[in-house]
Motif scaffolding. Structure first.
Motif, PDB file in Angstrom:
ATOM      1  N   ASN A   1      -8.783  11.910   1.158  1.00 46.66           N
ATOM      2  CA  ASN A   1      -6.865  11.590   0.920  1.00 46.66           C
ATOM      3  C   ASN A   1      -7.323   9.936   0.990  1.00 46.66           C
ATOM      4  OD1 ASN A   1      -6.477  13.764   2.659  1.00 46.66           O
ATOM      5  ND2 ASN A   1      -6.863  12.644   4.870  1.00 46.66           N
ATOM      6  N   ASN A   2      -8.320   9.474   0.854  1.00 52.36           N
ATOM      7  CA  ASN A   2      -7.982   7.588  -0.251  1.00 52.36           C
ATOM      8  C   ASN A   2      -7.551   8.725  -1.084  1.00 52.36           C
ATOM      9  OD1 ASN A   2      -8.048   6.718   2.357  1.00 52.36           O
ATOM     10  ND2 ASN A   2     -10.495   6.197   2.173  1.00 52.36           N
ATOM     11  N   GLN A   3      -8.793   8.974  -1.756  1.00 50.64           N
ATOM     12  CA  GLN A   3      -8.632   9.773  -2.994  1.00 50.64           C
ATOM     13  C   GLN A   3      -7.095   9.509  -3.807  1.00 50.64           C
ATOM     14  OE1 GLN A   3     -11.336  11.997  -4.581  1.00 50.64           O
ATOM     15  NE2 GLN A   3     -12.921  10.370  -4.588  1.00 50.64           N
ATOM     16  N   VAL A   4      -6.362  11.124  -3.251  1.00 52.24           N
ATOM     17  CA  VAL A   4      -5.326  10.813  -2.981  1.00 52.24           C
ATOM     18  C   VAL A   4      -4.018  10.050  -3.171  1.00 52.24           C
ATOM     19  CG1 VAL A   4      -3.010  13.054  -2.325  1.00 52.24           C
ATOM     20  CG2 VAL A   4      -5.836  13.698  -2.621  1.00 52.24           C
ATOM     21  N   GLU A   5      -4.322   9.233  -2.003  1.00 44.27           N
ATOM     22  CA  GLU A   5      -3.507   8.038  -1.730  1.00 44.27           C
ATOM     23  C   GLU A   5      -2.999   7.370  -3.172  1.00 44.27           C
ATOM     24  OE1 GLU A   5      -0.704   8.070   0.502  1.00 44.27           O
ATOM     25  OE2 GLU A   5       0.017   6.443  -0.611  1.00 44.27           O
ATOM     26  N   ALA A   6      -4.839   7.306  -3.723  1.00 48.53           N
ATOM     27  CA  ALA A   6      -5.521   5.895  -4.951  1.00 48.53           C
ATOM     28  C   ALA A   6      -4.067   6.802  -5.739  1.00 48.53           C
ATOM     29  CB  ALA A   6      -6.588   5.989  -4.880  1.00 48.53           C
TER      30      ALA A   6
ATOM     31  N   ARG B   1      -1.250   8.426  -5.461  1.00 44.53           N
ATOM     32  CA  ARG B   1      -0.528   8.530  -5.503  1.00 44.53           C
ATOM     33  C   ARG B   1      -0.125   7.406  -5.486  1.00 44.53           C
ATOM     34  NH1 ARG B   1       0.182  11.852   0.430  1.00 44.53           N
ATOM     35  NH2 ARG B   1       0.105  13.937  -0.947  1.00 44.53           N
ATOM     36  N   THR B   2      -0.166   6.120  -4.909  1.00 46.56           N
ATOM     37  CA  THR B   2      -0.386   4.250  -5.863  1.00 46.56           C
ATOM     38  C   THR B   2      -0.179   3.991  -6.997  1.00 46.56           C
ATOM     39  OG1 THR B   2      -1.395   3.829  -3.792  1.00 46.56           O
ATOM     40  CG2 THR B   2      -0.988   2.300  -4.833  1.00 46.56           C
ATOM     41  N   GLU B   3      -1.231   4.925  -7.644  1.00 50.77           N
ATOM     42  CA  GLU B   3      -1.527   4.444  -8.912  1.00 50.77           C
ATOM     43  C   GLU B   3      -0.168   5.088  -9.893  1.00 50.77           C
ATOM     44  OE1 GLU B   3      -4.606   5.887 -12.644  1.00 50.77           O
ATOM     45  OE2 GLU B   3      -5.380   5.239 -11.182  1.00 50.77           O
ATOM     46  N   ARG B   4       0.219   5.976  -9.392  1.00 48.88           N
ATOM     47  CA  ARG B   4       2.119   6.941  -9.894  1.00 48.88           C
ATOM     48  C   ARG B   4       3.099   5.215  -9.280  1.00 48.88           C
ATOM     49  NH1 ARG B   4       0.545  11.410  -7.958  1.00 48.88           N
ATOM     50  NH2 ARG B   4      -1.314  12.519  -9.200  1.00 48.88           N
ATOM     51  N   THR B   5       2.693   5.091  -8.718  1.00 47.21           N
ATOM     52  CA  THR B   5       3.994   4.394  -8.229  1.00 47.21           C
ATOM     53  C   THR B   5       4.063   2.563  -9.336  1.00 47.21           C
ATOM     54  OG1 THR B   5       3.803   4.616  -6.318  1.00 47.21           O
ATOM     55  CG2 THR B   5       4.641   3.112  -6.031  1.00 47.21           C
TER      56      THR B   5
ATOM     57  N   ILE C   1       6.389   0.947 -11.254  1.00 49.40           N
ATOM     58  CA  ILE C   1       6.431  -0.382 -11.768  1.00 49.40           C
ATOM     59  C   ILE C   1       6.394  -0.484 -12.647  1.00 49.40           C
ATOM     60  CG2 ILE C   1       5.864  -2.855 -10.525  1.00 49.40           C
ATOM     61  CD1 ILE C   1       4.767  -1.288  -7.741  1.00 49.40           C
ATOM     62  N   SER C   2       5.683  -0.897 -14.053  1.00 49.59           N
ATOM     63  CA  SER C   2       5.912  -1.484 -14.696  1.00 49.59           C
ATOM     64  C   SER C   2       6.484  -0.972 -15.683  1.00 49.59           C
ATOM     65  CB  SER C   2       4.174  -0.243 -15.550  1.00 49.59           C
ATOM     66  OG  SER C   2       2.806  -0.520 -15.312  1.00 49.59           O
ATOM     67  N   LYS C   3       7.115   0.499 -15.497  1.00 44.15           N
ATOM     68  CA  LYS C   3       8.391   1.010 -16.351  1.00 44.15           C
ATOM     69  C   LYS C   3       9.511   0.194 -16.422  1.00 44.15           C
ATOM     70  CE  LYS C   3       6.739   5.958 -16.913  1.00 44.15           C
ATOM     71  NZ  LYS C   3       7.058   6.921 -15.767  1.00 44.15           N
ATOM     72  N   TRP C   4       9.964   0.402 -14.356  1.00 49.17           N
ATOM     73  CA  TRP C   4      10.699  -0.817 -13.667  1.00 49.17           C
ATOM     74  C   TRP C   4      11.120  -2.057 -14.656  1.00 49.17           C
ATOM     75  CZ3 TRP C   4      15.119  -0.872 -11.499  1.00 49.17           C
ATOM     76  CH2 TRP C   4      16.012  -1.851 -11.125  1.00 49.17           C
TER      77      TRP C   4
ATOM     78  N   ASN D   1       9.568  11.790  -2.288  1.00 44.96           N
ATOM     79  CA  ASN D   1      10.305  12.689  -1.310  1.00 44.96           C
ATOM     80  C   ASN D   1       9.002  14.379  -1.463  1.00 44.96           C
ATOM     81  OD1 ASN D   1      12.409  10.858  -0.645  1.00 44.96           O
ATOM     82  ND2 ASN D   1      14.069  12.886  -1.957  1.00 44.96           N
ATOM     83  N   TYR D   2       8.573  14.212  -2.362  1.00 40.33           N
ATOM     84  CA  TYR D   2       7.865  15.050  -2.481  1.00 40.33           C
ATOM     85  C   TYR D   2       6.163  14.784  -3.505  1.00 40.33           C
ATOM     86  CZ  TYR D   2      11.682  18.286  -3.803  1.00 40.33           C
ATOM     87  OH  TYR D   2      12.985  18.753  -3.483  1.00 40.33           O
ATOM     88  N   SER D   3       5.914  13.669  -2.134  1.00 42.98           N
ATOM     89  CA  SER D   3       4.855  13.031  -2.003  1.00 42.98           C
ATOM     90  C   SER D   3       3.713  13.556  -3.491  1.00 42.98           C
ATOM     91  CB  SER D   3       3.368  13.949  -0.905  1.00 42.98           C
ATOM     92  OG  SER D   3       4.523  13.947   0.053  1.00 42.98           O
ATOM     93  N   LEU D   4       4.741  13.116  -4.168  1.00 41.68           N
ATOM     94  CA  LEU D   4       4.012  12.337  -5.618  1.00 41.68           C
ATOM     95  C   LEU D   4       3.054  10.916  -5.652  1.00 41.68           C
ATOM     96  CD1 LEU D   4       5.657  15.439  -7.765  1.00 41.68           C
ATOM     97  CD2 LEU D   4       3.502  15.368  -6.661  1.00 41.68           C
ATOM     98  N   CYS D   5       4.187  10.268  -5.550  1.00 44.06           N
ATOM     99  CA  CYS D   5       3.598   8.966  -5.250  1.00 44.06           C
ATOM    100  C   CYS D   5       3.498   8.421  -3.668  1.00 44.06           C
ATOM    101  CB  CYS D   5       5.145   8.128  -5.788  1.00 44.06           C
ATOM    102  SG  CYS D   5       5.557   7.977  -7.396  1.00 44.06           S
ATOM    103  N   SER D   6       3.036   7.217  -4.214  1.00 40.60           N
ATOM    104  CA  SER D   6       3.276   6.167  -2.520  1.00 40.60           C
ATOM    105  C   SER D   6       3.814   5.774  -1.966  1.00 40.60           C
ATOM    106  CB  SER D   6       1.572   4.860  -2.961  1.00 40.60           C
ATOM    107  OG  SER D   6       1.672   3.998  -1.780  1.00 40.60           O
TER     108      SER D   6
END
Lengths: 133, 208
Positions: free
Chosen positions: B55-60, B62-66, B70-73, B150-155
């Motif tokens: 779960n931690n790896q999955v969340e990591a 997701r955080t990376e995608r977020t 942020i970088s794109k923003w 919404n589809y749990s791909l990002c944190s």
């Protein structure tokens, strides 16, 4: 002298072009609507309530009113343009107006002789030029 | 009440004694049984920690995608567009008269939403011909990140910290734009943004 007159007339013409192309804002009200759409139902509702709107403004001592046509009888059944796929995407039925715009809208509605179906858009910023507060 | 309670019948007392004996038998364990139980416990703990680590790896991830968003923003001109729009909104908010502020103060929330919509329309007008393009670019970006959450791909947590207020504020002033697009036939326009905001249960930042 002739050159001065030519220059003056050119400046006058330029001013006229700017005046014509620049939109005339109905009022300085920042929070108010500039466009109002009325169907035959909402038009009737507006005319029935216009005195009440005036009275409410007098009572509140604030020159603004929110007209909410969604509560008018018959509006739920007819008069709003709805997309079957998204009921939320209905035509706007609430508007904020100031006193001058309300008066102007009343005049525009009274003078409008064509049908109100499906709806008529009143552009208060352009149709109420003499309404600057 | 005791075992010798005269109120209990002899049959019920017998049942209670049998149950107590059964419990004692279960507690007695051979050394082999004890080791097996220990191994089972260790296996269960191992699975438990493996699930946590997964779960931690999955969340990591997701955080990376977020973080990518942020970088794109920040680098992709979206932030600049948003700041320009925000400056117009602030300019409009400053122009409100004391009477307008008082009117909104005594009005219901629906009227405040209407006023925010009208101020958003004015801000868009003030942006000139590039205004609609800028607003659509912001809708595009916010829609993408909303889908990602919404589809749990990002944190969700990281997105909320960085973007929620920004998206919420944008939505206050430009929800009408999405509705107009929907009326024009883009029936899902802005829906993911609205779903994201609803899922965060963010209370609207009402204009005072």
């Amino acid at each position: 002298m002739g050159q001065f007159l030519r220059l003056s007339s050119s400046l006058l013409a330029a001013f006229a072009v700017v005046a014509i192309t620049t939109p005339l804002y109905a009022s300085d009200c920042i929070i108010c609507d500039r466009d109002v759409w009325l169907s035959s139902q909402t038009k009737d509702c507006f005319l029935d309530n216009v005195d009440r709107y005036q009275a409410e403004m007098d009572k509140s001592k604030l020159p603004y009113i929110t007209m909410d046509f969604s509560k008018c009888p018959g509006i739920e059944k007819r008069g709003l343009i709805e997309l079957p796929t998204n009921p939320q995407a209905t035509q706007k039925s609430s508007f904020i107006l100031d006193r001058g715009s309300l008066r102007c809208l009343y005049r525009l509605v009274s003078e409008h002789s064509d049908s109100f179906d499906p709806s008529v858009e009143f552009r208060l910023d352009q149709q109420c030029p003499d309404n600057v507060q | 009440m005791t075992d010798s309670d005269p109120k209990l019948g002899p049959r019920l007392q017998g049942l209670r004694l049998a149950a107590a004996a059964n419990i004692l038998n279960n507690l007695r364990m051979s050394p082999g049984g004890f080791l097996a139980a220990l191994a089972n416990t260790a296996t269960a703990a191992g699975i438990f920690f493996a699930v946590i680590q997964y779960n931690n790896q999955v969340e990591a991830g997701r955080t990376e995608r977020t973080m990518d968003y942020i970088s794109k923003w920040e680098d992709g001109n979206y932030l600049a567009r948003y700041e320009a729009l925000q400056a117009k909104i602030f300019g409009i908010l400053k122009k409100r008269t004391p009477e307008e502020i008082q009117f909104l103060k005594v009005s219901p929330n629906e009227t405040r939403r209407l006023a925010e919509e009208n101020m958003g329309r004015r801000a868009l007008d003030m942006m000139g011909t590039d205004g609609p393009k800028d607003v659509e670019q912001l809708f595009y970006f916010f829609n993408k990140i909303s889908i990602c959450v919404n589809y749990s791909l990002c944190s969700k947590k990281a997105t909320n910290v960085y973007f929620r207020d920004t998206i919420s504020s944008f939505w206050l002033y430009f929800k009408w734009y999405a509705l107009e697009k929907q009326r024009a036939g883009y029936t899902q326009y802005g829906n993911e943004i609205e779903n994201y905001l609803k899922s965060t249960q963010q209370t609207n930042l009402a204009t005072p």
